[in-house]
Design a protein around this motif. Sequence first.
Motif, PDB file in Angstrom:
ATOM      1  N   ILE A 192      17.977  -4.012 -26.810  1.00  0.00           N
ATOM      2  CA  ILE A 192      16.734  -3.986 -26.314  1.00  0.00           C
ATOM      3  C   ILE A 192      15.672  -2.905 -27.075  1.00  0.00           C
ATOM      4  O   ILE A 192      14.535  -3.149 -27.335  1.00  0.00           O
ATOM      5  CB  ILE A 192      16.661  -4.077 -24.989  1.00  0.00           C
ATOM      6  CG1 ILE A 192      17.156  -5.331 -24.170  1.00  0.00           C
ATOM      7  CG2 ILE A 192      15.118  -3.858 -24.372  1.00  0.00           C
ATOM      8  CD1 ILE A 192      17.346  -5.303 -22.709  1.00  0.00           C
ATOM      9  N   GLU A 193      16.341  -1.647 -27.126  1.00  0.00           N
ATOM     10  CA  GLU A 193      15.586  -0.574 -27.782  1.00  0.00           C
ATOM     11  C   GLU A 193      15.334  -0.695 -29.355  1.00  0.00           C
ATOM     12  O   GLU A 193      14.372  -0.627 -29.638  1.00  0.00           O
ATOM     13  CB  GLU A 193      16.097   0.699 -27.338  1.00  0.00           C
ATOM     14  CG  GLU A 193      16.121   1.299 -25.952  1.00  0.00           C
ATOM     15  CD  GLU A 193      17.086   2.401 -25.913  1.00  0.00           C
ATOM     16  OE1 GLU A 193      17.493   3.108 -26.733  1.00  0.00           O
ATOM     17  OE2 GLU A 193      17.249   2.942 -24.490  1.00  0.00           O
ATOM     18  N   SER A 194      16.273  -1.314 -29.761  1.00  0.00           N
ATOM     19  CA  SER A 194      16.028  -1.524 -31.346  1.00  0.00           C
ATOM     20  C   SER A 194      15.097  -2.555 -31.675  1.00  0.00           C
ATOM     21  O   SER A 194      14.235  -2.594 -32.453  1.00  0.00           O
ATOM     22  CB  SER A 194      17.649  -1.820 -31.925  1.00  0.00           C
ATOM     23  OG  SER A 194      18.027  -3.013 -31.597  1.00  0.00           O
ATOM     24  N   GLY A 195      15.230  -3.614 -30.477  1.00  0.00           N
ATOM     25  CA  GLY A 195      14.067  -4.712 -30.736  1.00  0.00           C
ATOM     26  C   GLY A 195      12.821  -4.226 -30.495  1.00  0.00           C
ATOM     27  O   GLY A 195      11.697  -4.790 -31.285  1.00  0.00           O
ATOM     28  N   ALA A 196      12.522  -3.321 -29.387  1.00  0.00           N
ATOM     29  CA  ALA A 196      11.330  -2.661 -29.336  1.00  0.00           C
ATOM     30  C   ALA A 196      10.841  -2.006 -30.345  1.00  0.00           C
ATOM     31  O   ALA A 196       9.627  -1.959 -30.832  1.00  0.00           O
ATOM     32  CB  ALA A 196      11.335  -2.105 -28.032  1.00  0.00           C
ATOM     33  N   GLU A 197      11.849  -1.377 -30.868  1.00  0.00           N
ATOM     34  CA  GLU A 197      11.233  -0.410 -31.908  1.00  0.00           C
ATOM     35  C   GLU A 197      10.892  -1.305 -33.365  1.00  0.00           C
ATOM     36  O   GLU A 197       9.973  -0.817 -33.935  1.00  0.00           O
ATOM     37  CB  GLU A 197      12.525   0.549 -32.463  1.00  0.00           C
ATOM     38  CG  GLU A 197      12.122   1.733 -33.454  1.00  0.00           C
ATOM     39  CD  GLU A 197      13.083   2.542 -33.700  1.00  0.00           C
ATOM     40  OE1 GLU A 197      13.340   2.627 -34.884  1.00  0.00           O
ATOM     41  OE2 GLU A 197      14.005   2.946 -32.777  1.00  0.00           O
ATOM     42  N   GLU A 198      11.703  -2.170 -33.568  1.00  0.00           N
ATOM     43  CA  GLU A 198      11.335  -3.063 -34.582  1.00  0.00           C
ATOM     44  C   GLU A 198       9.964  -3.854 -34.254  1.00  0.00           C
ATOM     45  O   GLU A 198       9.239  -3.944 -35.448  1.00  0.00           O
ATOM     46  CB  GLU A 198      12.416  -4.028 -34.849  1.00  0.00           C
ATOM     47  CG  GLU A 198      12.221  -5.084 -36.131  1.00  0.00           C
ATOM     48  CD  GLU A 198      13.608  -5.995 -36.320  1.00  0.00           C
ATOM     49  OE1 GLU A 198      13.131  -6.967 -36.946  1.00  0.00           O
ATOM     50  OE2 GLU A 198      14.572  -5.870 -35.800  1.00  0.00           O
ATOM     51  N   ARG A 199       9.812  -4.199 -33.238  1.00  0.00           N
ATOM     52  CA  ARG A 199       8.536  -5.133 -32.885  1.00  0.00           C
ATOM     53  C   ARG A 199       7.266  -3.901 -33.107  1.00  0.00           C
ATOM     54  O   ARG A 199       6.213  -4.318 -33.768  1.00  0.00           O
ATOM     55  CB  ARG A 199       8.734  -5.560 -31.540  1.00  0.00           C
ATOM     56  CG  ARG A 199       7.383  -6.233 -31.200  1.00  0.00           C
ATOM     57  CD  ARG A 199       7.050  -7.512 -31.748  1.00  0.00           C
ATOM     58  NE  ARG A 199       5.917  -8.224 -31.304  1.00  0.00           N
ATOM     59  CZ  ARG A 199       5.248  -9.120 -32.256  1.00  0.00           C
ATOM     60  NH1 ARG A 199       5.705  -9.396 -33.252  1.00  0.00           N
ATOM     61  NH2 ARG A 199       4.122  -9.497 -31.778  1.00  0.00           N
ATOM     62  N   GLY A 200       7.701  -2.637 -32.724  1.00  0.00           N
ATOM     63  CA  GLY A 200       6.402  -1.773 -32.947  1.00  0.00           C
ATOM     64  C   GLY A 200       6.185  -1.523 -34.442  1.00  0.00           C
ATOM     65  O   GLY A 200       5.079  -1.395 -34.908  1.00  0.00           O
ATOM     66  N   MET A 201       7.299  -1.348 -35.350  1.00  0.00           N
ATOM     67  CA  MET A 201       6.918  -1.440 -36.600  1.00  0.00           C
ATOM     68  C   MET A 201       6.243  -2.530 -37.186  1.00  0.00           C
ATOM     69  O   MET A 201       5.257  -2.344 -38.123  1.00  0.00           O
ATOM     70  CB  MET A 201       8.247  -1.404 -37.441  1.00  0.00           C
ATOM     71  CG  MET A 201       8.784   0.064 -37.009  1.00  0.00           C
ATOM     72  SD  MET A 201       8.032   1.686 -37.574  1.00  0.00           S
ATOM     73  CE  MET A 201       8.716   1.431 -39.395  1.00  0.00           C
ATOM     74  N   GLN A 202       6.520  -3.806 -36.436  1.00  0.00           N
ATOM     75  CA  GLN A 202       5.752  -5.097 -37.263  1.00  0.00           C
ATOM     76  C   GLN A 202       4.417  -4.895 -36.788  1.00  0.00           C
ATOM     77  O   GLN A 202       3.642  -5.239 -37.552  1.00  0.00           O
ATOM     78  CB  GLN A 202       6.590  -6.290 -36.551  1.00  0.00           C
ATOM     79  CG  GLN A 202       7.858  -6.471 -37.263  1.00  0.00           C
ATOM     80  CD  GLN A 202       8.599  -7.668 -36.521  1.00  0.00           C
ATOM     81  OE1 GLN A 202       8.075  -8.109 -35.456  1.00  0.00           O
ATOM     82  NE2 GLN A 202       9.436  -8.367 -37.257  1.00  0.00           N
ATOM     83  N   LEU A 203       4.200  -4.465 -35.548  1.00  0.00           N
ATOM     84  CA  LEU A 203       2.808  -4.371 -35.162  1.00  0.00           C
ATOM     85  C   LEU A 203       2.045  -3.211 -36.061  1.00  0.00           C
ATOM     86  O   LEU A 203       0.723  -3.604 -36.373  1.00  0.00           O
ATOM     87  CB  LEU A 203       2.612  -4.221 -33.806  1.00  0.00           C
ATOM     88  CG  LEU A 203       3.077  -5.121 -32.774  1.00  0.00           C
ATOM     89  CD1 LEU A 203       2.974  -4.686 -31.409  1.00  0.00           C
ATOM     90  CD2 LEU A 203       2.020  -6.158 -32.861  1.00  0.00           C
ATOM     91  N   GLN A 204       2.675  -2.221 -36.298  1.00  0.00           N
ATOM     92  CA  GLN A 204       2.018  -1.171 -37.208  1.00  0.00           C
ATOM     93  C   GLN A 204       1.613  -1.738 -38.612  1.00  0.00           C
ATOM     94  O   GLN A 204       0.643  -1.421 -39.116  1.00  0.00           O
ATOM     95  CB  GLN A 204       2.979  -0.063 -37.378  1.00  0.00           C
ATOM     96  CG  GLN A 204       2.286   1.327 -38.088  1.00  0.00           C
ATOM     97  CD  GLN A 204       1.003   1.885 -37.432  1.00  0.00           C
ATOM     98  OE1 GLN A 204       1.087   1.680 -36.232  1.00  0.00           O
ATOM     99  NE2 GLN A 204       0.290   2.432 -38.312  1.00  0.00           N
ATOM    100  N   GLU A 205       2.563  -2.338 -39.034  1.00  0.00           N
ATOM    101  CA  GLU A 205       2.545  -3.080 -40.704  1.00  0.00           C
ATOM    102  C   GLU A 205       1.318  -4.064 -40.321  1.00  0.00           C
ATOM    103  O   GLU A 205       0.302  -4.231 -41.415  1.00  0.00           O
ATOM    104  CB  GLU A 205       3.654  -3.797 -40.788  1.00  0.00           C
ATOM    105  CG  GLU A 205       4.793  -2.879 -41.477  1.00  0.00           C
ATOM    106  CD  GLU A 205       5.945  -3.698 -41.808  1.00  0.00           C
ATOM    107  OE1 GLU A 205       5.944  -4.939 -42.341  1.00  0.00           O
ATOM    108  OE2 GLU A 205       7.161  -3.053 -41.749  1.00  0.00           O
ATOM    109  N   LEU A 206       1.267  -4.830 -39.491  1.00  0.00           N
ATOM    110  CA  LEU A 206       0.135  -5.904 -39.068  1.00  0.00           C
ATOM    111  C   LEU A 206      -1.289  -5.282 -39.025  1.00  0.00           C
ATOM    112  O   LEU A 206      -2.367  -5.598 -39.684  1.00  0.00           O
ATOM    113  CB  LEU A 206       0.285  -6.647 -37.819  1.00  0.00           C
ATOM    114  CG  LEU A 206      -0.640  -7.832 -37.771  1.00  0.00           C
ATOM    115  CD1 LEU A 206      -0.471  -8.808 -38.624  1.00  0.00           C
ATOM    116  CD2 LEU A 206      -0.018  -8.507 -36.534  1.00  0.00           C
ATOM    117  N   GLU A 207      -1.293  -3.962 -38.660  1.00  0.00           N
ATOM    118  CA  GLU A 207      -2.673  -3.091 -38.067  1.00  0.00           C
ATOM    119  C   GLU A 207      -3.009  -2.628 -39.657  1.00  0.00           C
ATOM    120  O   GLU A 207      -4.128  -2.869 -39.942  1.00  0.00           O
ATOM    121  CB  GLU A 207      -2.310  -1.986 -37.172  1.00  0.00           C
ATOM    122  CG  GLU A 207      -3.721  -1.306 -37.078  1.00  0.00           C
ATOM    123  CD  GLU A 207      -4.620  -2.027 -36.211  1.00  0.00           C
ATOM    124  OE1 GLU A 207      -5.784  -1.571 -36.285  1.00  0.00           O
ATOM    125  OE2 GLU A 207      -4.453  -3.105 -35.522  1.00  0.00           O
TER     126      GLU A 207
END
Length: 131
Positions: free
Chosen positions: A5-20
Amino acid sequence: MNLNIESGAEERGMQLQELEELRLDAYDLAMWYKEKTRMWHDKNLRKKELKVGQRVLLFQSRLKLMPGKLRSRWIGPYTIVAIRANGAVELQGSDPDSPSFMVNGHKVKPYRNGMEASVVDDIALLMPNSR
């Protein structure tokens, strides 16, 4: 399971950062394109030389309600009575007793009377011999 769950949340945060970052890059490119287009447009603009007493045509913007797409959208000629500092132009009809009215200077163009269509030399084309 907690690690997943923690690695999935971190990966999702990186995806959102790339999208921004992609969104900001697209915004910068759009601003650059608009500025370049504005500079090109301003460079190719022609300044109208309007003078008091000059005859002009007025653009009729309310023609959309009238039928006939081949009708001219320019009416007139009118005579310039005064030119204001803000770009407004005071016009008067061809009759000296007609009231004058104000319009935006962008809606007028010089009237050129005496423009004649001339025929250019006609060249007869020879038909090839048919067999």
